[in-house]
Design a protein around this motif. Sequence first.
Motif, PDB file in Angstrom:
ATOM      1  N   LEU A 208      38.508  56.614 -17.712  1.00 24.80           N
ATOM      2  CA  LEU A 208      37.153  57.016 -17.330  1.00 24.80           C
ATOM      3  C   LEU A 208      36.312  55.756 -17.396  1.00 24.80           C
ATOM      4  O   LEU A 208      36.219  55.127 -18.451  1.00 24.80           O
ATOM      5  N   SER A 209      35.707  55.380 -16.286  1.00 25.47           N
ATOM      6  CA  SER A 209      35.011  54.094 -16.297  1.00 25.47           C
ATOM      7  C   SER A 209      33.871  54.073 -15.295  1.00 25.47           C
ATOM      8  O   SER A 209      33.790  54.900 -14.377  1.00 25.47           O
ATOM      9  N   TYR A 210      32.993  53.104 -15.467  1.00 22.32           N
ATOM     10  CA  TYR A 210      31.857  52.866 -14.587  1.00 22.32           C
ATOM     11  C   TYR A 210      32.344  52.717 -13.143  1.00 22.32           C
ATOM     12  O   TYR A 210      33.199  51.869 -12.852  1.00 22.32           O
ATOM     13  N   PRO A 211      31.836  53.516 -12.198  1.00 20.14           N
ATOM     14  CA  PRO A 211      32.314  53.442 -10.813  1.00 20.14           C
ATOM     15  C   PRO A 211      32.115  52.080 -10.168  1.00 20.14           C
ATOM     16  O   PRO A 211      32.834  51.723  -9.236  1.00 20.14           O
ATOM     17  N   GLY A 212      31.136  51.312 -10.649  1.00 26.24           N
ATOM     18  CA  GLY A 212      30.893  49.990 -10.077  1.00 26.24           C
ATOM     19  C   GLY A 212      32.067  49.043 -10.233  1.00 26.24           C
ATOM     20  O   GLY A 212      32.237  48.124  -9.418  1.00 26.24           O
ATOM     21  N   PHE A 213      32.895  49.223 -11.286  1.00 22.93           N
ATOM     22  CA  PHE A 213      34.101  48.408 -11.415  1.00 22.93           C
ATOM     23  C   PHE A 213      35.000  48.626 -10.199  1.00 22.93           C
ATOM     24  O   PHE A 213      35.496  47.674  -9.588  1.00 22.93           O
ATOM     25  N   ARG A 214      35.225  49.888  -9.886  1.00 21.78           N
ATOM     26  CA  ARG A 214      36.118  50.218  -8.777  1.00 21.78           C
ATOM     27  C   ARG A 214      35.554  49.719  -7.447  1.00 21.78           C
ATOM     28  O   ARG A 214      36.282  49.164  -6.616  1.00 21.78           O
ATOM     29  N   ARG A 215      34.253  49.900  -7.257  1.00 21.69           N
ATOM     30  CA  ARG A 215      33.655  49.498  -5.977  1.00 21.69           C
ATOM     31  C   ARG A 215      33.704  47.987  -5.789  1.00 21.69           C
ATOM     32  O   ARG A 215      33.974  47.495  -4.690  1.00 21.69           O
ATOM     33  N   ALA A 216      33.437  47.255  -6.858  1.00 20.81           N
ATOM     34  CA  ALA A 216      33.494  45.791  -6.753  1.00 20.81           C
ATOM     35  C   ALA A 216      34.916  45.330  -6.461  1.00 20.81           C
ATOM     36  O   ALA A 216      35.141  44.434  -5.640  1.00 20.81           O
ATOM     37  N   ALA A 217      35.886  45.935  -7.126  1.00 17.58           N
ATOM     38  CA  ALA A 217      37.279  45.561  -6.905  1.00 17.58           C
ATOM     39  C   ALA A 217      37.703  45.867  -5.470  1.00 17.58           C
ATOM     40  O   ALA A 217      38.391  45.066  -4.821  1.00 17.58           O
ATOM     41  N   GLU A 218      37.291  47.026  -4.976  1.00 11.92           N
ATOM     42  CA  GLU A 218      37.669  47.402  -3.611  1.00 11.92           C
ATOM     43  C   GLU A 218      37.068  46.451  -2.578  1.00 11.92           C
ATOM     44  O   GLU A 218      37.691  46.150  -1.551  1.00 11.92           O
ATOM     45  N   LEU A 219      35.855  45.960  -2.835  1.00 12.57           N
ATOM     46  CA  LEU A 219      35.257  44.984  -1.923  1.00 12.57           C
ATOM     47  C   LEU A 219      36.125  43.744  -1.796  1.00 12.57           C
ATOM     48  O   LEU A 219      36.153  43.092  -0.742  1.00 12.57           O
ATOM     49  N   LEU A 220      36.817  43.408  -2.877  1.00  9.67           N
ATOM     50  CA  LEU A 220      37.650  42.207  -2.899  1.00  9.67           C
ATOM     51  C   LEU A 220      39.115  42.520  -2.633  1.00  9.67           C
ATOM     52  O   LEU A 220      39.980  41.695  -2.893  1.00  9.67           O
ATOM     53  N   ARG A 221      39.383  43.729  -2.113  1.00  4.50           N
ATOM     54  CA  ARG A 221      40.736  44.167  -1.762  1.00  4.50           C
ATOM     55  C   ARG A 221      41.681  44.132  -2.950  1.00  4.50           C
ATOM     56  O   ARG A 221      42.886  43.840  -2.832  1.00  4.50           O
ATOM     57  N   ALA A 222      41.128  44.440  -4.122  1.00 14.22           N
ATOM     58  CA  ALA A 222      41.945  44.490  -5.333  1.00 14.22           C
ATOM     59  C   ALA A 222      42.381  45.919  -5.611  1.00 14.22           C
ATOM     60  O   ALA A 222      41.728  46.879  -5.203  1.00 14.22           O
ATOM     61  N   GLU A 223      43.477  46.049  -6.319  1.00 13.11           N
ATOM     62  CA  GLU A 223      43.962  47.352  -6.758  1.00 13.11           C
ATOM     63  C   GLU A 223      43.408  47.634  -8.154  1.00 13.11           C
ATOM     64  O   GLU A 223      43.394  46.754  -9.021  1.00 13.11           O
ATOM     65  N   VAL A 224      42.938  48.853  -8.365  1.00 15.84           N
ATOM     66  CA  VAL A 224      42.381  49.253  -9.659  1.00 15.84           C
ATOM     67  C   VAL A 224      43.391  50.150 -10.359  1.00 15.84           C
ATOM     68  O   VAL A 224      43.840  51.159  -9.799  1.00 15.84           O
ATOM     69  N   VAL A 225      43.735  49.805 -11.593  1.00 14.24           N
ATOM     70  CA  VAL A 225      44.706  50.573 -12.368  1.00 14.24           C
ATOM     71  C   VAL A 225      44.020  51.103 -13.625  1.00 14.24           C
ATOM     72  O   VAL A 225      43.536  50.316 -14.452  1.00 14.24           O
ATOM     73  N   PRO A 226      43.941  52.437 -13.786  1.00 11.24           N
ATOM     74  CA  PRO A 226      43.320  53.000 -14.988  1.00 11.24           C
ATOM     75  C   PRO A 226      44.271  52.952 -16.179  1.00 11.24           C
ATOM     76  O   PRO A 226      45.486  53.098 -16.029  1.00 11.24           O
ATOM     77  N   VAL A 227      43.687  52.762 -17.374  1.00  6.78           N
ATOM     78  CA  VAL A 227      44.465  52.661 -18.612  1.00  6.78           C
ATOM     79  C   VAL A 227      44.025  53.769 -19.554  1.00  6.78           C
ATOM     80  O   VAL A 227      42.823  53.983 -19.744  1.00  6.78           O
ATOM     81  N   PRO A 228      44.968  54.491 -20.174  1.00 11.09           N
ATOM     82  CA  PRO A 228      44.607  55.592 -21.087  1.00 11.09           C
ATOM     83  C   PRO A 228      43.756  55.130 -22.259  1.00 11.09           C
ATOM     84  O   PRO A 228      43.831  53.974 -22.706  1.00 11.09           O
ATOM     85  N   MET A 229      42.944  56.064 -22.762  1.00  7.33           N
ATOM     86  CA  MET A 229      42.030  55.815 -23.873  1.00  7.33           C
ATOM     87  C   MET A 229      42.276  56.848 -24.973  1.00  7.33           C
ATOM     88  O   MET A 229      42.868  57.896 -24.743  1.00  7.33           O
ATOM     89  N   ASP A 230      41.752  56.541 -26.154  1.00  8.00           N
ATOM     90  CA  ASP A 230      41.654  57.523 -27.221  1.00  8.00           C
ATOM     91  C   ASP A 230      40.244  57.457 -27.796  1.00  8.00           C
ATOM     92  O   ASP A 230      39.335  56.910 -27.144  1.00  8.00           O
ATOM     93  N   ALA A 231      40.021  57.982 -28.980  1.00  2.00           N
ATOM     94  CA  ALA A 231      38.675  58.053 -29.550  1.00  2.00           C
ATOM     95  C   ALA A 231      38.090  56.682 -29.862  1.00  2.00           C
ATOM     96  O   ALA A 231      36.881  56.565 -30.084  1.00  2.00           O
ATOM     97  N   GLU A 232      38.898  55.626 -29.868  1.00  5.28           N
ATOM     98  CA  GLU A 232      38.409  54.277 -30.161  1.00  5.28           C
ATOM     99  C   GLU A 232      38.431  53.369 -28.934  1.00  5.28           C
ATOM    100  O   GLU A 232      38.238  52.165 -29.054  1.00  5.28           O
ATOM    101  N   GLY A 233      38.657  53.943 -27.779  1.00  2.45           N
ATOM    102  CA  GLY A 233      38.656  53.148 -26.557  1.00  2.45           C
ATOM    103  C   GLY A 233      40.049  52.971 -25.995  1.00  2.45           C
ATOM    104  O   GLY A 233      40.918  53.842 -26.139  1.00  2.45           O
TER     105      GLY A 233
END
Length: 475
Positions: A208-233
Amino acid sequence: MDTIWADTFADASGPKYRAVIDRIRRGIRTGELAVGEKLPPVRELAYQLDITPGTVARAYKLLTDEGVLLAEVGRGTFVAPADRRDSEDVADSEPEFRHDVAPHNSEAGDGYHVNLFSPHLPSVGQAGLIRELLGEIAKAPPSGMMHYPSREGSRPAREAAARWLSASTVGRVRESDVVLANGGQNALCLVLQTVLRGRRPVVLVEELSYPGFRRAAELLRAEVVPVPMDAEGLIPEALEAAARQHDAQILCTSPEAHNPTLTHTPQARRQALVDVARRCDFQILEDNCYHVSEASGPGYRLLAPERSWYVTSISKSITPALRIGFALAPRERTAQLRRAAEHGFFGIATPLTDLMARLLVDPRLAALTDKVHGVIRDYVQCAVNALGGHQLVWRSDVPFLWLPLPLGWRAGAFVQAAEAEGVRVRSAEDFVQRNARAPHAVRLAINAGVSLDTFEQAMQRLCALLDSPSELIAI
């Protein structure tokens, strides 16, 4: 209709909000509206004039910003004393009611009485301070008005920014460390432009992350990979697995106040994540645009200075209107980051750098930002009072809340039901990858552009919805 308003549109040829402004000014000049007199509530005047509440709200807001009107939380909007007009000494004023103008036009009649999609800062005097400083700059602009921006010309702005940033989690900041950007999102894009290499680079983010990360990465033709979190991040083992599998180049994260869940990453976990970054050799970008109080400990720039990048802005503490952001790089890579900015847009407009040079070191600014934070605390407390019986996640120093929904509600259905009640909230689906499963939760941004009473009523309407799940949803 009250007789004073009967001729509001008699000779009007422009926008309706301008006709309302002109009628109020004329009423003050003729004595029809006396000093201290209370103006009709936004809804009431809108009904009388047969226009949208947003149109009236815009007129009231503009006149309040000019000091012609004085808005008091919970009381209403009044004609200001003559000696307060054209100044922003009305430090505690805010409009009684207004639409959040982004992303909707305030005259569009979109029906959102309280827009909680994005945070809206209270007006506590910072607009007046900015106008005053801009007036001084306009008379004698230090950088002139006929030249391209230059590195030397923006030096005072960087010096002021360095002082402003040095009170945060990044340690001592030198003027030469600061790269100015057109807001936090632009700062984020500059960092990714500097770091990413290859045909299909990989950017890691929280699941779960700020959508701006994904949008900036997509502008640069990068692939975005989500990483699992727990109560401490972020979970270190999951981060290492993702980094090795995808040969990731950078992690984008918000350890102090995670957007949207408000998760806080403690010091031991941060160190474990830094150890992963060093073993897998990827960079770390820390987005600290939302954190508005004292940090809990050192950020990544202090923990891993050789690979940590930092972005922030004034949007969540002073105003988002100026679009001023700051980026810091590992010191040996600052020149690369600076080139990304200079080659991309030559530099920040000189009137803005002149303004930043004065605004960020003005002795009045600290008190104003303290007032901003105080108002945000009041609104957060109001939300907690209304919604505290549910699984609300909140912090008094951050202008949004995270609300996991009770059984019987799905995020999409709740967003639609809230809109029907005149409240706009943001679904958890906005914070995940398009093909990912989102939790049934919503984010509620603090909108201090409406009165506390209006905000409280919105919270009560949301509470009523939470207590009565849709019958269309199977439990």
